[in-house]
Each structure stands twice: as C-alpha cells, then as structure tokens.
Design an enzyme around this catalytic site. Structure first.
Site: not given
Ligand code: S3P
Length: 443
Positions: A326, A400, A174, A353, A176, A28-29, A33
C-alpha cells in the site's frame, strides 16, 4: 462517504518545516479483523484504537447485519457481542462494503461456510476489482457463488451447509485471499491449509491465535504453510489496535521531504510483514529512529521519530513488494524528490487496488514534471531532488493516490491539486487536520 458524493478538490502548497506529533489512526487491517473475529466469537470483545474510517464503519455495519451486536462506546472504543463460529444470521439486505476490498473479501470468507445467503456490493472502485480470487477458493469449501461477468460485484454467496476443509496455495501474494480462506476454514471440520509463496501481512493468524484458535505457520520449500484447526470456540477478548504504518507513511514522507522538519509518530505497528516502506526509506538515506519498542494487542509497536533527509534513489526488489504493497504510491512521490532513479519491481498487484495505482501515479507524476516509466509490473521514477508541480491529479476514488499527491504538493515548487480528496475518509479521516497541525498548507 456516500457513493454519489460530490468530488472535493484540494490543493497542497510548499510548506514550512513540519513539527510536532502525528497521531495517525488505528491500523485498517487490524480494525477489520477485530470486528469480524469479535463477531465470530462468544462473549464481548472490547476494541480500543479502532480506525473509524468509512471502510471499517462499513464492516461494523456488516457485522450487525450478520447478527452481531456492535456498539461504539467512545472515540475508537467499540464493543462487539459475537454470535460464535457458524452463528452468522442471514442478512435482511444487501451488504454494501463501500470502497473496501479488505472488508468485502474477508466477510465473504467469514460467511461462506455457514448455510445462509448474502449479496455483496460496493462503490464504483470496488465494483471494478477482481472477486474471483476469493470466490474460487470459497467454492472449494462447498459455497455456491453468483457474480457479475468477470467475477465482479455484486456477488451472491450461498454458504456451504456441509463445508469441507480446503488446502489452498494462493496464486498471488495476497493477505486478503489468505484471510478469506482461513476465515472460511473456521467453520469447516478438520484442518484448512493455506500456502503462500511470499509472506503477506499476518494479522489474521496473530488474531486468530489471540482469540483461541489453533493455528500454526511453518516455513517450508513451498513457502509459508498455515494450518488452522476448524470449528474452534473463539473466545472474545480485548483488542488494542496499533496505529497504521500505511497511514503513518504520509506524514513520515512529508517530514522527510520538507526541509527543517522533525515529526514524531507514536505507537506505530512494526509488524515485520508491513515494514517494507521503512526498510526502503532507510536504504534511501532517511533519518528514522524507532524508540520505545513494545508489544500491544499481539503486535509489535514503537514510536518513530523522522527528520528531513537528503534521499537517493534505490532498487526495490520484488520479494519486498507484499510488505509495502500500500506504500508504493507515496514511495513514488518520495522517489521523485530523491536524487537518482528508483525502480519498484514486482508491483503488478498495484493495478487491481482501489485504482490502477501504477497508472494513476505515473500520470500524475508526469503531469507535475517527473520522468516516469512503467511496465506491467514495475514503476521507475527518475528523481532530481526537485519537482515542478503545478498540475491537477486524478485520484480515481483512491484514498492513497489522493494523500500521495497532496504530500507531493507540500514539497513541489508549485502547488499540486487533487480532483477529489473525499476518499481519504475511507482510511484516514483526520488526515487534513493532522497535516495542518504539523504545518502543512492544504486547502
Ligand atoms: C490487506 C491486504 C492487502 C492490502 C490491503 C489490506 C489486508 O491487499 O493492499 O490494503 O488487510 O489483508 P491484498 O491482499 O489484495 O494484497
């Protein structure tokens, strides 16, 4: 998933041995990107293995709204014709990032140094999550920000017309925050510097280098110091997205917990900034074999073979938290079925989260007969090798949490129900068919 979708309850029952191959979706990350950097580069970026979960689809739509041409060519195969650094157009409508913290935060960074206005919104879960941690550093570049009280969505950003470079030490570990600052730094002159005390996932740095930016990371007494030279011409290139180790965690945990199981998960990212869950499982006594280690798309990958194992409780140190942030929900399920106590330290970030994951896991595990204690930044699970099960768990719009309790139901004595499995589509749309194909009884 539409924001107002009806909840979909789902029940998992104790399964027979899980066998076969678990081809989990793309990371996902890396997927977010790839779309964002593709949109900021010149030329055509071809992406393979893209996660086609709702979070990433929302980012794809956002990149179109900022002027990039984004096209789906086939399963996981996408083409992005970018507009170049500083080339984002002003979107005509509101940017709805759905459930995705990564999507909204990275896109805010990517547009904050271009003189356009954009308004961002999201679902009920995202609208409760802190955005000040992103908009504070973006203001330092010269962006103007308006947010709802407490820095919540909707947020409107007027990007800086004359951005200045920024030197920013992230207040919490983080990726993000780090990534939003680096993406904003792309259209600022000179050098933007991010300092992080604890290492977080480094996909943005790797991918920026892959797209031709000048970026370097030094390890100093302050931590990791990442320096990006602004205003590069990013060159489009092919991105092969590895499979997501955070999604792999669910079939891996299920195979460890269900007696007689043996499962193979091909092509999983082995990025060392993402491996904390697998390190912890190994300490717990898990039988994991990594085969065929190789590099794909700038990321280390390998095939993982996992066999049912008798597990014991462990202490997870705080400095490992970022590398498995996660995976704590599914680790707490694994811990409940291990022998002995597992203590997870330094996990306060779990409270912000998609849901307050410490609270959601503690409540759901207790309802299923597990002894759990929590503090603001720790979670302790007392495992006895057996879980009663039998309860319905609330998932709070958190994919999750939903997948974790379904895995619990596959190994507990009595079935476990989740009140809403809908959010699973944000990150792992094929979770159900994949688990059923391995032998799970979920319905
Ligand atoms: C992500 C960073 C992490 C993680 C999220 C994805 C990313 O969030 O929880 O699922 O892609 O950069 P934080 O940066 O808030 O820890």
């Amino acid at each position: 998933m539409p924001h107002d979708a009806e909840p979909t309850p789902l029940t998992a029952r104790r399964a027979g041995p899980l066998r076969g191959e678990a081809r989990v979706p793309g990371d996902k990350s890396v997927s977010h990107r790839a779309l964002i950097l593709g949109a900021l580069s010149v030329g055509e970026t071809r992406i393979t293995g893209l996660l086609e979960g709702q979070d990433v689809l929302d980012t794809a739509r956002a990149m179109q709204a900022f002027g990039a041409e984004v096209e789906r060519l086939g399963e996981g195969a996408w083409s992005v014709h970018g507009v170049g650094v500083g080339g984002f157009a002003e979107p005509a409508g509101v940017i709805d990032c759905g459930n995705s913290g990564t999507g909204v935060r990275l896109i805010m960074g990517a547009m904050a140094t271009t003189p356009i206005v954009a308004t961002f919104t999201g679902d009920a879960s995202l609208s409760r999550r802190p955005m000040g941690r992103i908009t504070d550093p973006l203001r330092l570049f010269g962006a103007e920000v308006t947010a709802r009280g407490g820095g919540l969505l909707p947020v409107t950003i007027l990007g800086a017309a004359d951005p200045v470079p920024v030197r920013y030490a992230t207040p919490v570990a983080s990726a993000q925050i780090k990534s939003a600052v680096l993406l904003a730094g792309l259209n600022a002159p000179a050098q933007t510097v991010v300092i992080e005390a604890e290492p977080t996932r480094d996909h943005t740095e790797r991918m920026l280098a892959g797209f031709g930016a000048t970026i370097r990371t030094e390890i100093t007494d302050e931590g990791r110091v990442i320096t990006l030279t602004g205003q590069p011409e990013l060159r489009a290139h092919a991105v092969a997205v590895p499979r997501d180790p955070s999604s792999a965690a669910f079939p891996v945990a299920a195979a460890l917990l269900v007696p007689g199981s043996e499962t193979r998960v091909p092509g999983v990212s082995r990025n060392p900034t993402r491996d904390g869950f697998y390190v912890t499982l190994t300490e717990m006594g898990a039988d994991l074999t990594w085969e065929n280690e190789r590099e794909e798309g700038g990321e280390p990958v390998a095939d993982l073979v996992v066999r049912h194992s008798a597990l014991r409780g462990v202490e997870v140190p705080p400095e490992r938290a970022a590398s498995m942030i996660d995976e704590f929900p599914i680790l707490s399920v694994v811990a409940a079925l291990a022998q002995g106590t597992t203590v997870m330290h330094g996990v306060a970030e779990l409270r912000v989260k998609e849901s307050d994951r410490i609270d959601a896991m503690a409540r759901g595990l207790k309802a299923n007969g597990v002894k759990v204690e929590e503090t603001r930044d720790s979670l302790t699970v007392h495992g006895t090798g057996e879980v009663r099960g039998g309860a319905t768990c609330l998932t709070h719009l958190d994919h999750r949490i939903a997948m974790s309790f379904l895995v619990l139901g596959m190994a507990a004595r009595d079935p476990v129900t989740v009140d809403d499995a809908g959010p699973i589509a944000t990150s792992f749309p094929d979770f159900l068919p994949l688990m059923r194909a391995l032998g799970a009884d979920i319905g």
